[in-house]
Enzyme design. Structure first.
Site, PDB file in Angstrom:
ATOM      1  N   GLU A  32       0.854  -1.191   0.000  1.00 15.42           N
ATOM      2  CA  GLU A  32       0.000   0.000   0.000  1.00 15.42           C
ATOM      3  C   GLU A  32       0.886   1.235   0.000  1.00 15.42           C
ATOM      4  OE1 GLU A  32      -2.430   2.858  -0.181  1.00 15.42           O
ATOM      5  OE2 GLU A  32      -3.314   0.835  -0.216  1.00 15.42           O
ATOM      6  N   ASP A  37       5.151   2.062  -3.344  1.00 14.04           N
ATOM      7  CA  ASP A  37       4.449   1.968  -4.621  1.00 14.04           C
ATOM      8  C   ASP A  37       4.411   0.520  -5.089  1.00 14.04           C
ATOM      9  OD1 ASP A  37       3.472   3.332  -7.237  1.00 14.04           O
ATOM     10  OD2 ASP A  37       5.083   1.992  -7.876  1.00 14.04           O
ATOM     11  N   ASP A  70      -5.465  -4.610  -6.820  1.00 10.42           N
ATOM     12  CA  ASP A  70      -6.675  -3.918  -6.347  1.00 10.42           C
ATOM     13  C   ASP A  70      -6.324  -2.509  -5.905  1.00 10.42           C
ATOM     14  OD1 ASP A  70      -9.336  -3.564  -5.667  1.00 10.42           O
ATOM     15  OD2 ASP A  70      -9.121  -4.462  -3.676  1.00 10.42           O
TER      16      ASP A  70
END
Length: 299
Positions: free
Chosen positions: A133, A160, A181
């Site tokens: 994340e 990243d 996602d």
């Protein structure tokens, strides 16, 4: 005469019944509207990307970026039944287990409220789950408000997603399942949509590894996204219900019999999460419903 009277009363009874049903529906709708609670802002987490909002309404706690009310939520948690997956797309992504029902290493790019990492921690008790994340604010919210917990089998990397994937590729790491996602305020970040990125992702997959990607059904990028995934993975399953979930494999796609057998074996395990395996199986389309001559996305 009597028969004619019954026939003549039929239309009147139908009209009266229709009026009565319409009135009942109006009353039920009114009660539903009265029962619905307006969104309540629980918390705002500052972020260098976009403020992360925690909102509660109608028995659900949701995560969103920037706005309390917009066209969608990033994550929602059922406060009375936290295991139950609220969104269809999370159930569709989880159904990728029909291809590989027992992955030992799972990589998830994009945390949000950690619906899938938390569920997989329970569904796959022997699996190691790595989540990536980019936004520390999202991590803080996931931990404080959505029950996400890091641990030996639940590792988190704050960076990243593409940088992580490229580094893992160079290091020769492999995963049995990679799940994409990652969304920002507008859509999937452009550098996570290109053929070069997907080539790195494919290289991370074990020989029977599975790729799962959450995208949109209604998107101007639909044809180009599809052409790009096809350029890297060949045929893939195309699941659609609001969101679109792409499920691909490094090797050949399994046949329908294998999917059904794996789904049946997982039915009891997945039921507490609101997943009906028979319903999910019906979404597994092999049809190419896009312009196969569309431009492939590149860096």
């Amino acid at each position: 005469m009597a028969e004619r009277n019954r026939k003549s009363r039929g239309p009147r009874l139908s009209i009266l019944l229709s009026i009565t049903l319409a009135a009942c529906a109006a009353v039920l709708t009114t009660y539903a509207l009265l029962d619905a609670t307006p969104p309540r802002l629980v918390h705002t987490e500052p972020s260098e990307f976009a403020p992360v909002l925690v909102i509660e309404e109608n028995g659900q706690r949701c995560l969103n970026f920037s706005q309390i009310i917009d066209n969608g939520r990033q994550t929602c948690l059922d406060l009375d039944d936290p295991d139950r997956m609220v969104f269809e797309y999370t159930r569709m992504m989880t159904s990728a287990l029909f291809l590989n029902p027992a992955p030992k290493k799972v990589l998830i790019i994009g945390l949000g409220g950690a619906t899938i990492p938390t569920a997989f921690h329970k569904i796959l008790p022997d699996a190691a789950i790595d989540s990536v994340e980019i936004d520390p604010a999202v991590v803080r919210v996931a931990e404080r408000y959505f029950g996400y917990k890091q641990g030996p089998r639940q590792r988190l990397f704050v960076e990243d997603g593409r940088a992580f994937v490229e580094r893992a590729h160079r290091a020769g790491q492999q995963y049995d399942m990679v799940m994409l996602d990652a969304f920002d305020v507008d859509y999937i970040p452009a550098h996570l949509l290109t053929v070069e990125f997907l080539q790195h992702v494919r290289a991370l997959l074990a020989p029977d590894g599975v790729l799962v990607a959450n995208t949109f059904t209604l998107s101007d990028m639909y044809d180009k996204e599809s052409a790009t995934y096809a350029a890297v993975f060949g045929d893939f399953f195309n699941l659609r219900d609001g969101n679109r979930v792409i499920i691909a494999s490094r090797g050949p796609l399994p046949d329908d019999e294998t999917l059904a057998r794996n789904a049946a074996a997982l039915a009891t395990t997945l039921a507490p999460f609101g997943i009906d395996v028979d319903r999910e199986l019906q979404r597994f389309s092999r049809q190419s419903d896009w312009n196969t001559q569309a431009e492939v996305l590149t860096d």
